[in-house]
Design a protein around this motif. Structure first.
Motif, short mmCIF file in Angstrom:
data_model
loop_
_atom_site.label_atom_id
_atom_site.label_comp_id
_atom_site.label_asym_id
_atom_site.label_seq_id
_atom_site.Cartn_x
_atom_site.Cartn_y
_atom_site.Cartn_z
N PRO A 52 12.74 34.82 2.67
CA PRO A 52 11.39 34.31 2.34
C PRO A 52 10.90 33.33 3.41
CG PRO A 52 13.05 33.34 0.91
CD PRO A 52 13.73 34.44 1.66
N TYR A 120 16.42 24.98 7.49
CA TYR A 120 16.01 25.86 6.39
C TYR A 120 17.14 26.81 6.00
CZ TYR A 120 13.42 29.67 4.07
OH TYR A 120 12.98 30.64 3.20
N PHE A 124 20.42 26.83 2.44
CA PHE A 124 20.96 27.87 1.55
C PHE A 124 22.47 27.94 1.66
CE2 PHE A 124 16.62 29.65 2.52
CZ PHE A 124 16.09 29.39 1.27
N ALA A 131 20.40 33.55 2.18
CA ALA A 131 18.95 33.38 2.27
C ALA A 131 18.19 34.63 1.85
CB ALA A 131 18.57 32.99 3.71
N VAL A 134 17.30 34.92 -2.03
CA VAL A 134 16.47 33.90 -2.67
C VAL A 134 15.07 34.45 -2.89
CG1 VAL A 134 15.47 31.60 -2.45
CG2 VAL A 134 17.80 32.03 -1.67
N HIS A 135 14.51 34.21 -4.07
CA HIS A 135 13.16 34.67 -4.38
C HIS A 135 12.13 33.64 -3.92
CE1 HIS A 135 14.57 38.09 -6.69
NE2 HIS A 135 15.41 37.28 -7.34
N SER A 136 11.08 34.12 -3.33
CA SER A 136 10.01 33.23 -2.88
C SER A 136 9.38 32.52 -4.07
CB SER A 136 8.95 34.05 -2.13
OG SER A 136 7.90 33.21 -1.70
N HIS A 141 14.05 27.86 -3.21
CA HIS A 141 13.21 28.16 -2.05
C HIS A 141 12.23 27.03 -1.78
CE1 HIS A 141 9.53 30.15 -0.25
NE2 HIS A 141 10.45 30.30 0.69
N THR A 145 11.89 25.01 1.78
CA THR A 145 10.66 24.87 2.56
C THR A 145 10.28 23.40 2.73
OG1 THR A 145 9.25 25.07 0.58
CG2 THR A 145 9.76 27.10 1.79
#
Length: 235
Positions: A52, A120, A124, A131, A134-136, A141, A145
């Motif tokens: 993501p 970033y 994770f 990475a 992982v769902h946005s 997440h 970010t």
């Protein structure tokens, strides 16, 4: 009036104004370059590996319009750096954005963007998650970010300080502009609000731990160390 002293003061003031505009312009484009690097790498990772995106649109706006806006504006209160009147007249064809400064901006963008995207991905890894799984928009997440955002902000604040003087970061020149230090404190206050207050939902950010802050600070310190070594080598 026709006083020679007035003429000298006017020339000096003009040089100070140009000097401060140059610092502000290059500082602004540095963060833009870093954001471009993060987005390009993130898009490539999303296309190739399903990772993501590492930075949201609102976080980009938060860097440009909140985190760096006040310190860059405060550069207008900077006094002359060094013996400004002893320097030769500036070539009118020598613009702020030239081949040399553009290469420097790209280099800084690669450094800051690289450190931000590395933080970033490492976020994770520290949480034992791959990475690409992982769902946005998930809480994990959003925290990742937020770390990308924080790393860019801290590097950019360090970049603004480092660009202020030809003598780099470690000079007494850094302490004369009280407006700048107040603006940096204001920016960090806004960053903390974005990370820990309910408005973090609008920025797609999640709260960070002390360890996450250490990673972001380490990225900024490493960036400044490279820039200081680069400055000394050039000199």
């Amino acid at each position: 009036d026709d006083s020679f002293h007035t003429l000298i003061s006017a020339v000096q003031q003009g040089r100070v104004v140009f000097q401060n505009i140059k610092k502000g312009t290059l500082s602004c484009f540095t963060s833009n370059s870093a954001e471009l690097v993060v987005n390009l790498v993130s898009l490539a990772a999303a296309s190739l590996f399903g990772v993501p995106l590492a930075l949201t649109v609102m976080q980009i706006l938060a860097i440009d319009l909140i985190a760096e806006l006040f310190p860059i504006a405060a550069l207008g209160w900077d006094k002359a750096d060094r013996e400004l009147m002893h320097e030769p007249a500036r070539d009118p064809h020598h613009h702020i954005l030239n081949s040399r400064s553009i290469l420097d901006l790209l280099w800084c963008g690669l450094l800051i963007g690289g450190f931000a995207f590395a933080n970033y991905l490492m976020f994770f890894g520290r949480n034992g998650v791959s990475a690409d799984t992982v769902h946005s928009g998930s809480p994990l997440h959003m925290q990742a970010t937020a770390l990308t955002y924080l790393t860019i902000v801290l590097c950019q604040l360090g970049n603004i300080l480092q660009r202020r003087s030809q003598d780099g970061l470690f000079t007494r020149y850094q302490f004369h502009n009280k407006h700048l230090w107040f603006s940096i404190l204001l920016s960090l206050t806004c960053v903390v609000a974005i990370l820990y207050s309910p408005i973090n939902q609008y920025f797609g950010a999640g709260p960070l731990s002390a360890v996450d802050w250490l990673y972001a600070v380490f990225g900024a310190v490493l960036f400044l160390a490279i820039r200081e070594v680069q400055r000394l080598v050039k000199r």
